[in-house]
Design a protein around this motif. Structure first.
Motif, short mmCIF file in Angstrom:
data_model
loop_
_atom_site.label_atom_id
_atom_site.label_comp_id
_atom_site.label_asym_id
_atom_site.label_seq_id
_atom_site.Cartn_x
_atom_site.Cartn_y
_atom_site.Cartn_z
N ARG A 79 0.81 -1.21 0.00
CA ARG A 79 0.00 0.00 0.00
C ARG A 79 0.85 1.27 0.00
O ARG A 79 0.37 2.36 0.28
N CYS A 150 -1.47 -0.46 -8.55
CA CYS A 150 -2.39 0.51 -7.96
C CYS A 150 -2.24 0.51 -6.44
O CYS A 150 -2.53 -0.49 -5.78
N VAL A 151 -1.77 1.64 -5.91
CA VAL A 151 -1.71 1.83 -4.46
C VAL A 151 -3.04 2.37 -3.96
O VAL A 151 -3.56 1.96 -2.93
N GLN A 152 -3.59 3.33 -4.70
CA GLN A 152 -4.88 3.93 -4.35
C GLN A 152 -5.67 4.13 -5.64
O GLN A 152 -5.14 4.67 -6.62
N ASP A 153 -6.91 3.68 -5.65
CA ASP A 153 -7.71 3.79 -6.88
C ASP A 153 -8.17 5.23 -7.09
O ASP A 153 -8.31 6.01 -6.15
N PRO A 306 -6.91 -0.96 -5.23
CA PRO A 306 -5.69 -1.08 -4.43
C PRO A 306 -5.25 -2.54 -4.31
O PRO A 306 -6.06 -3.42 -4.00
#
Length: 309
Positions: A79, A150-153, A306
């Motif tokens: 993350r 993808c860490v944050q969408d 994510p």
């Protein structure tokens, strides 16, 4: 003695990808993308765990990428950029070890912005669709695989779009146009930062020192040429003017021959309308529009969440 085979545990697979929200394009048909999900259920992952997940992911890619050409990993635990970098290093270092390629676009930037050594994706406002394109097809040395994590969408937009070149169904007249006019000529022009022009020409993309990531006060032409040679260019592609301006150009047929079918497969950025044919002939505007339309017909999308890679 042969090295031990990397473990394959850690992932389960299926051949269907779906998104819950409405997307710009239709979802890919079953079997278009190989989807795998991590089965490792832990409250926390240390560096060794993440590196081993990278090893497992590499083995999945090496053995299964040929089936569909695209694999979607879901449920990965990273993350932040630091954790992904650990996973990515485990992936690259798995034998036979891989070297991460250098991203160099047709634009003025040396490369992408980075976070913890990891390239950041192209930052496009959500109201602008980024057309499906052939990454770095304009450079002699292109890419083998592309990986996006993808860490944050994205709150809006953020779809990942995919298309198979051999299935695009592009106008036959486009292939004939390439054959008749010597393929495609890619040209990049850069001014000298020591003597910047008062008014740059429309084709100039900034200084060659900035493009090559060099100090303007000490950079030499040989330093710049070394940069381009590292990307597969040679001395015939590089031209200097008396004012120290740099012009880099190369030719490409505009397509590659699919080894499985023997048919031409589209490989260029003619859809942008920013390139000319090998003999300098502009692409007809209607042909560019037809290429864009046909390209979208066979383009699919899904939303990265994510932990998706």
């Amino acid at each position: 003695m042969s090295p031990p085979e990397p473990p394959r545990t850690g992932f389960s697979s299926k051949n269907k990808v779906s998104s819950k929200e409405k997307l710009f394009c239709k979802a890919p048909p079953d079997g278009f993308v190989k989807s795998v999900r991590t089965v490792e259920k832990k409250d926390s992952f240390n560096a060794e765990d993440l590196a081993m997940l990278g090893v497992c992911a590499r083995n999945v890619v090496d053995t299964e990428i040929a089936e569909t050409g695209a694999i979607l990993f879901r449920g990965l635990p990273m993350r932040n950029a630091e954790d992904f970098s650990t996973f990515w290093r485990g992936y690259l270092d798995t034998q036979p070890a891989l070297t991460e390629g250098r991203y160099t676009s047709m634009g003025p930037a040396t490369g992408r912005d980075k976070l913890s050594g990891i390239d950041l994706a192209t930052n496009v406002p959500p109201q602008f669709p980024l057309l499906c394109h052939n990454e770095m097809c304009y450079n002699p040395t292109t890419v083998g695989c592309i990986a996006l994590y993808c860490v944050q969408d994205a709150k809006e937009g953020g779809e990942t779009i995919l298309a198979r070149n051999r299935e695009l169904g592009l106008p036959k007249k486009a292939i004939k146009f390439l054959d008749d006019h010597g393929g495609i000529k890619y040209v990049r022009e850069y001014y000298n930062a020591i003597h910047p022009p008062e008014n740059s020409t429309p084709g100039q993309l900034g200084s060659w020192q900035a493009k090559c990531g060099l100090d303007p006060t000490s950079a030499s032409k040989a330093d710049a040429e070394d940069y381009w040679f590292s990307l597969g260019f040679n001395s015939s592609h590089v031209e200097w003017t008396d004012e120290g301006e740099l012009r880099v150009s190369n030719f490409h047929p505009g397509y590659i021959v699919d080894s499985s079918t023997g048919k031409p497969s589209w490989w260029n950025i003619a859809h942008t309308g920013s390139v000319v044919a090998g003999d300098g002939t502009p692409f007809p505007k209607k042909m560019v529009a037809d290429i864009q339309t046909k390209g979208w017909e066979k383009t699919y999308a899904f939303k990265l969440l994510p932990g998706d890679w």
